[in-house]
Design an enzyme around this catalytic site. Sequence first.
Site, PDB file in Angstrom:
ATOM      1  N   GLU A 146      -4.558 -24.664  49.481  1.00  0.00           N
ATOM      2  CA  GLU A 146      -5.989 -24.969  49.538  1.00  0.00           C
ATOM      3  C   GLU A 146      -6.542 -24.815  50.958  1.00  0.00           C
ATOM      4  O   GLU A 146      -7.649 -24.319  51.152  1.00  0.00           O
ATOM      5  CB  GLU A 146      -6.255 -26.378  49.010  1.00  0.00           C
ATOM      6  CG  GLU A 146      -5.886 -26.578  47.543  1.00  0.00           C
ATOM      7  CD  GLU A 146      -6.616 -25.623  46.609  1.00  0.00           C
ATOM      8  OE1 GLU A 146      -7.757 -25.230  46.924  1.00  0.00           O
ATOM      9  OE2 GLU A 146      -6.040 -25.256  45.570  1.00  0.00           O
ATOM     10  N   HIS A 149      -7.408 -21.299  51.812  1.00  0.00           N
ATOM     11  CA  HIS A 149      -8.758 -20.862  51.412  1.00  0.00           C
ATOM     12  C   HIS A 149      -9.772 -21.176  52.505  1.00  0.00           C
ATOM     13  O   HIS A 149     -10.669 -20.379  52.788  1.00  0.00           O
ATOM     14  CB  HIS A 149      -9.164 -21.560  50.114  1.00  0.00           C
ATOM     15  CG  HIS A 149      -8.503 -21.025  48.886  1.00  0.00           C
ATOM     16  ND1 HIS A 149      -8.456 -19.678  48.578  1.00  0.00           N
ATOM     17  CD2 HIS A 149      -7.859 -21.661  47.863  1.00  0.00           C
ATOM     18  CE1 HIS A 149      -7.824 -19.499  47.433  1.00  0.00           C
ATOM     19  NE2 HIS A 149      -7.447 -20.683  46.984  1.00  0.00           N
TER      20      HIS A 149
END
Length: 334
Positions: A146, A149
């Site tokens: 995550e 990203h």
Amino acid sequence: MTQADDVVSIRKLSVDSVDKSRRIRLPGLDPDAFRHPLDRRATRTLQRVPGFDRAVAKYIEWGVERTQYVENTASGVKVGPRQLPGIYAVLREACAVLDIPEPELFVRHGPVDAYTAGHNHPYLVLFTGLIDIMDDDELLAVVGHELGHIKCGHVLYGTMARIVGGAMGVGLARKANAIVGNLAAFGLGAGLAAWSRKAELTADRAAMLTVQDPDPCVRMMMKLAGGATRWLDQMNPDAFLEQARLLDDMADESMLARFHRLRIRATGSHPLAVERARYFDEWLHEDEPRKILGGTYAVRAGSRRCLACEKSARPTERFCGVCGTGLAVWTTTA
């Protein structure tokens, strides 16, 4: 050196030689150092779609990300030093390795899933279904994914893709529905979904650079594909990777199989589960991950690199943390 030896060398470099409580830090790491070529190509393609700039401007103007943030603050548990400190420690470790500022992290009751949102103020959301089936290293891989990203600038387009796909439909404000309509009018839905699938491949690489061991990353992907709490001890990552080869064999033998795989690919926001693992496995057999973990990688503009030992460091550091060389031999890499 065989492909298997390549993977073993990555593991030995990153795990055997470094205590897990002190993983190799990657200061100044440029996201393009590990970005998947398909991600780079898909981003260029998406940005050439007519109306894309206009859609992005409307998304930011209408403040959809703020609506989502308020929803998570109202419905989830915000992680910090005094709230779920074990999960907070995982976040801090991942941020230290990837050299990015700490985003906020929320835990919410829900499925085996996680996502990142907030273009201007990024935050992570982990659902309890995911936390319950991941061990510590696998959870670190999820958080590293995550954070990848965020580091690679995926958050804005990724949030737009989730809205268009309906994954975040419940609880969104009316303006979010208006954005969906506008995006559909611009014909961006398919382009966003295709981009999202490629962005996941880059984020998987960030997961490995965070954990610095390929095994938890493959286990994480396997559990996301079909983890069941009762049977976790019987799941086999090697057998999971073999599925990708079987899928390729099926596609080689049958036109119908190729058609069905293309259909499934085109309707999802993520790569096919076993293909995602295969792309990851292929990267492990390249020189790139070993070089990055060894300290040889492109750095962001404004970062510093020691001319004596080639290690990267934060711009504020006065001495190389590896060889002790002073500021006089540091250089800023553009």
